[in-house]
Design a protein around this motif. Structure first.
Motif, PDB file in Angstrom:
ATOM      1  N   ARG A  56     -18.671   7.080  17.617  1.00 34.05           N
ATOM      2  CA  ARG A  56     -19.004   6.933  16.198  1.00 34.05           C
ATOM      3  C   ARG A  56     -20.267   7.715  15.859  1.00 34.05           C
ATOM      4  N   GLY A  73     -19.305  -0.224  10.297  1.00 34.01           N
ATOM      5  CA  GLY A  73     -20.581   0.393  10.626  1.00 34.01           C
ATOM      6  C   GLY A  73     -20.524   1.885  10.776  1.00 34.01           C
ATOM      7  N   GLN A  99       0.843  -1.210   0.000  1.00 34.10           N
ATOM      8  CA  GLN A  99       0.000   0.000   0.000  1.00 34.10           C
ATOM      9  C   GLN A  99       0.872   1.252   0.000  1.00 34.10           C
ATOM     10  N   LEU A 102      -7.502  -6.171   9.264  1.00 34.21           N
ATOM     11  CA  LEU A 102      -7.999  -4.891   9.775  1.00 34.21           C
ATOM     12  C   LEU A 102      -9.487  -4.779   9.471  1.00 34.21           C
ATOM     13  N   LYS A 109      -5.977   3.086   8.246  1.00 29.64           N
ATOM     14  CA  LYS A 109      -6.998   3.470   7.258  1.00 29.64           C
ATOM     15  C   LYS A 109      -6.946   4.976   7.001  1.00 29.64           C
ATOM     16  N   SER A 131     -13.481   7.715  16.364  1.00 31.25           N
ATOM     17  CA  SER A 131     -13.910   6.936  17.520  1.00 31.25           C
ATOM     18  C   SER A 131     -12.719   6.360  18.269  1.00 31.25           C
ATOM     19  N   GLU A 132     -11.590   6.120  17.597  1.00 39.48           N
ATOM     20  CA  GLU A 132     -10.468   5.489  18.291  1.00 39.48           C
ATOM     21  C   GLU A 132      -9.517   6.496  18.920  1.00 39.48           C
ATOM     22  N   PRO A 164     -15.222   7.952  10.681  1.00 37.83           N
ATOM     23  CA  PRO A 164     -15.769   7.392  11.925  1.00 37.83           C
ATOM     24  C   PRO A 164     -14.737   6.568  12.693  1.00 37.83           C
ATOM     25  N   ASP A 165     -13.880   5.832  11.967  1.00 35.42           N
ATOM     26  CA  ASP A 165     -12.878   5.014  12.651  1.00 35.42           C
ATOM     27  C   ASP A 165     -11.901   5.885  13.416  1.00 35.42           C
ATOM     28  N   LEU A 167     -13.267  -2.475  12.780  1.00 35.33           N
ATOM     29  CA  LEU A 167     -14.071  -1.255  12.843  1.00 35.33           C
ATOM     30  C   LEU A 167     -15.000  -1.211  11.642  1.00 35.33           C
TER      31      LEU A 167
END
Lengths: 224, 503
Positions: free
Chosen positions: B310, A224, A159, A219, B160, B245-246, B241-242, A222
């Motif tokens: 979230r 939703g 990546q 991964l 991400k 929230s983290e 959102p990830d 997480l």
């Protein structure tokens, strides 16, 4: 570069170089081993360095010399060295998990290249010579192939390399179409590549220590 | 003035490095707090200065602070100030209860200052490419803040975040090169030979008519996709959102309430150039479509959420959609409303994220179903949390209400009734969904008598200290005040920005 009339031997050289640059991105698409990727990236950057140098000599632009030198140092030497060093340190021999198999990847790469050509042809054919359209099309297809690499390979290192291929494409694009781009911009972009790559390497090292793998397939917590 | 700008730029850097070097916890907390307070004071000074002047320029126009930049700086500085105050309470609690090591603690204080610095620098840069690189640096610093507490989930979120946003910034960089190319073509316009070799906002905005139209069209789309990734416009919002929230609560707040605005600022600069070149219809339509879609995705996310942070991350997505819809509708009301909504969002969102941080430290969970009866365990936090939620969903009197109402007015004014109807339906859905979830957390009582305590934590009654409550109370008072009355200097200032954007 725009509106510049180039001698024939230069046209041929530029065509050859950009063709090899494209070929190397296909080498990356068709390989299963991470070290192939890194070497292909290094050679690709080296070819871009030669191209920049030739354009610098032809346009008598000191800025382009400097950009070419920094490209050599950052893209060809430092970044591949860091990546290879990390592979050695963690003794990585794992194959890459592919979500799309190699033949399908190559066909997708071809489709993306053709798409890039038509896009760039439609955009700039009014005001630039054919030779530039070819090279710019290849630069744009590098961007597409980089994105495709990011989405189709489940390893942190590939990546990172996908992002680097995208940056290579944008750099090639800007060198070929707008060689008068202010020097400061190129310098800062190189600095930015360095910072981003270092940050991503540290992150993937932390990931390796914590989860025991470089694979991004796990991964998936997480949602939703 | 030069001295002040220099202090403004150096202070966060110095305080961050000092916090790392001296390795004294109290010192790190207070120097960050002082640095943020001074930054806030300077940003208010800019605001007052620019009421009467056009812009502040330095270094041969490399740095320009006009009204729009000063406004974004204010939004960043406010959240920096609140977050550095809240960090005192949050990080002490994290050290005590979650075993945060010293190294992680000092790294946090270094990075929070650097993150603030990169966000403060972004609006004052006049060069497009430098601005984009600075946005990339905000990504790097904040992705390390996301992994303040290293867990598998936080690493996933950070990875991400950095991959998606870096590729987004590359697209925006491609768009910027196309903008440069659009001015760099040898062309003849209205009999005048023209070639613009510049990447400065000011130069391109002044000579926008000379750019090549086809290239500007595609370049603007690339910019909206690229910077939209950072803003959290759907469908490029997936990292948001990830990461929100983290990250620790103070960082979630900075990500949500100031970083998104900083990226939106960039889109609006390009919007101005594209609008002058192509007529404002083209960029406006893009912003309206992407804005409505973003609101839709945000509201759907809100309805489906099961965890507190979230929920508010999706609420940020919804608000960014509303802001881009406002800019897209254009006109005086729409643009003014969107600008005001930026301020309102920056004031309302901190209350919710800080409140969620308090809940997280009390209940050790983010699960909405596992948190019950906050009104009994933490009465003060509960009060501020409910009031904050009401201002966030746009119940009058609050700043969010004014912003959303003005955007609605603009859609009526343009007689785009379809947009008005969709917007009203989505806003009401968000209103119901958020308040229902907040209600179950704050006032809900679990059936069995061993109250509110799913994890057997033996929760004791009582709030955390003043440092956890003040950062919630101050923006709450401000947002209610702004809902009742907009001071006339602020109004004229915002009108000045409207003229900058849609001149």
């Amino acid at each position: 570069m725009l509106g510049l009339v180039l001698p024939v031997y230069l046209n041929v050289t530029i065509d050859l170089l950009t063709a090899f640059i494209l070929l190397l991105s296909f080498v990356m698409l068709s390989s299963k081993w991470i070290s192939f990727y890194i070497h292909a990236y290094g050679i690709q950057s080296f070819l871009i360095f030669i191209l920049t140098l030739i354009l610098g000599i032809e346009t008598h632009s000191v800025d382009l010399y400097l950009v070419a030198l920094l490209t050599l140092i950052v893209r060809c030497l430092i970044v591949p060295y860091m990546l290879l060093n990390m592979m050695k340190k963690f003794n990585i021999k794992e194959e890459i998990n592919l979500s799309i198999k190699i033949p399908a990847s190559i066909i997708t790469g071809l489709v993306l290249t053709v798409f890039g050509y038509f896009l760039i042809f439609k955009l700039i054919h009014n005001f630039v010579p054919d030779i530039i359209i070819n090279s710019a099309a290849i630069a744009l297809s590098l961007v597409f192939i980089g994105f495709f690499m990011i989405i189709s390979r489940y390893t942190t290192i590939t990546q990172i390399l996908g992002l680097l291929v995208i940056e290579n494409g944008i750099f090639l694009f800007s060198v070929i179409l707008t060689p008068t781009l202010p020097l400061i911009v190129e310098l800062v972009v190189l600095f930015d590549i360095l910072v981003t790559v270092v940050a991503m390497l540290i992150l993937s090292m932390i990931m390796k220590i914590k989860t025991g793998s470089f694979s991004t397939g796990m991964l998936n917590r997480l949602v939703g | 003035m030069k001295i002040i700008v220099l202090i403004f730029l150096l202070l966060p850097l110095i305080s961050g490095i000092a916090a790392l070097i001296f390795r004294n916890k109290r010192f790190a907390e207070y120097i960050t707090f002082i640095s943020s307070a001074v930054t806030l004071a300077i940003s208010i000074y800019y605001l007052l200065f620019l009421l009467h002047f056009h812009s502040i320029t330095f270094l041969n126009n490399a740095i320009i602070i006009d009204k729009f930049s000063a406004y974004i700086i204010l939004l960043v500085a406010v959240v920096y100030f609140l977050s550095s105050m809240y960090s005192i309470s949050y990080m002490r609690s994290a050290v005590k209860n979650e075993g945060l090591t010293d190294n992680e603690f000092f790294r946090y204080y270094l990075l929070i200052n650097l993150f603030a610095l990169t966000m403060l620098v972004a609006p004052i840069l006049n060069n497009m490419a430098l601005y984009l690189i600075d946005i990339e640096l905000t990504t790097v610093t904040s992705s390390f803040l996301v992994i303040t507490e290293i867990t598998e989930k936080s690493i996933e979120a950070a990875w991400k975040y950095i991959v998606i946003v870096s590729s987004g910034i590359s697209i925006a960089l491609l768009g910027t090169v196309l903008f440069y190319l659009a001015g760099n073509i040898h062309g003849i316009h209205h009999g005048v030979y023209s070639m613009i070799s510049s990447l400065d906002w000011t130069v391109l905005s002044a000579h926008a008519a000379f750019l090549n139209k086809d290239l500007v069209k595609i370049a603007f789309v690339l910019i909206v996709i690229g910077l939209g990734t950072k803003v959290g416009l759907a469908p490029m919002h997936t990292w948001l959102p990830d990461a929100h929230s983290e990250a620790p609560a103070p960082i979630s707040t900075m990500l949500s309430a100031s970083l998104l605005n900083t990226a939106m600022y960039g889109i609006m600069r390009y919007f101005n150039i594209a609008g002058k070149n192509l007529g404002f219809n083209y960029p406006q339509e893009i912003m309206i479509i992407i804005g409505l879609f973003t609101i839709f995705i945000g509201v759907m996310g809100i309805i489906n959420q099961k965890t507190t942070k979230r929920l508010f991350a999706y609420s940020s997505i919804e608000h960014m959609g509303i802001i881009s819809l406002g800019f897209g509708l254009g006109g005086i009301f729409g643009t003014f409303g969107a600008l005001f909504q930026m301020l309102a969002h920056s004031l309302s969102k901190p209350i919710m994220f800080y409140g969620s941080g308090n809940l997280l430290h009390k209940y050790k969970t983010k699960d909405i179903k596992a948190i019950k009866g906050v009104i009994y365990t933490m009465p003060k936090t509960a009060f501020l949390y409910v009031a904050g939620a009401l201002t966030l969903v746009g119940a009058p009197p609050s700043a969010v209400f004014i912003g959303e109402f003005m955007i609605l007015l603009e859609s009526f004014k343009r007689s785009d009734y379809l947009i008005s109807i969709i917007l009203i339906i989505l806003l009401i859905s968000a209103f119901i969904a958020i308040l229902a979830k907040i209600n179950s957390m704050i006032f809900g009582v679990s059936k069995d008598e061993s109250i509110y305590d799913i994890n057997n934590l033996k929760i004791t009654r009582g709030d955390f200290g003043i440092a956890s409550l003040m950062p919630m109370a101050v923006p709450l008072i401000l947002t209610i005040f702004l809902g009742l009355y907009i001071p006339s200097p602020l109004k004229s200032f915002l009108n000045g920005i409207v003229r900058i954007i849609i001149k």
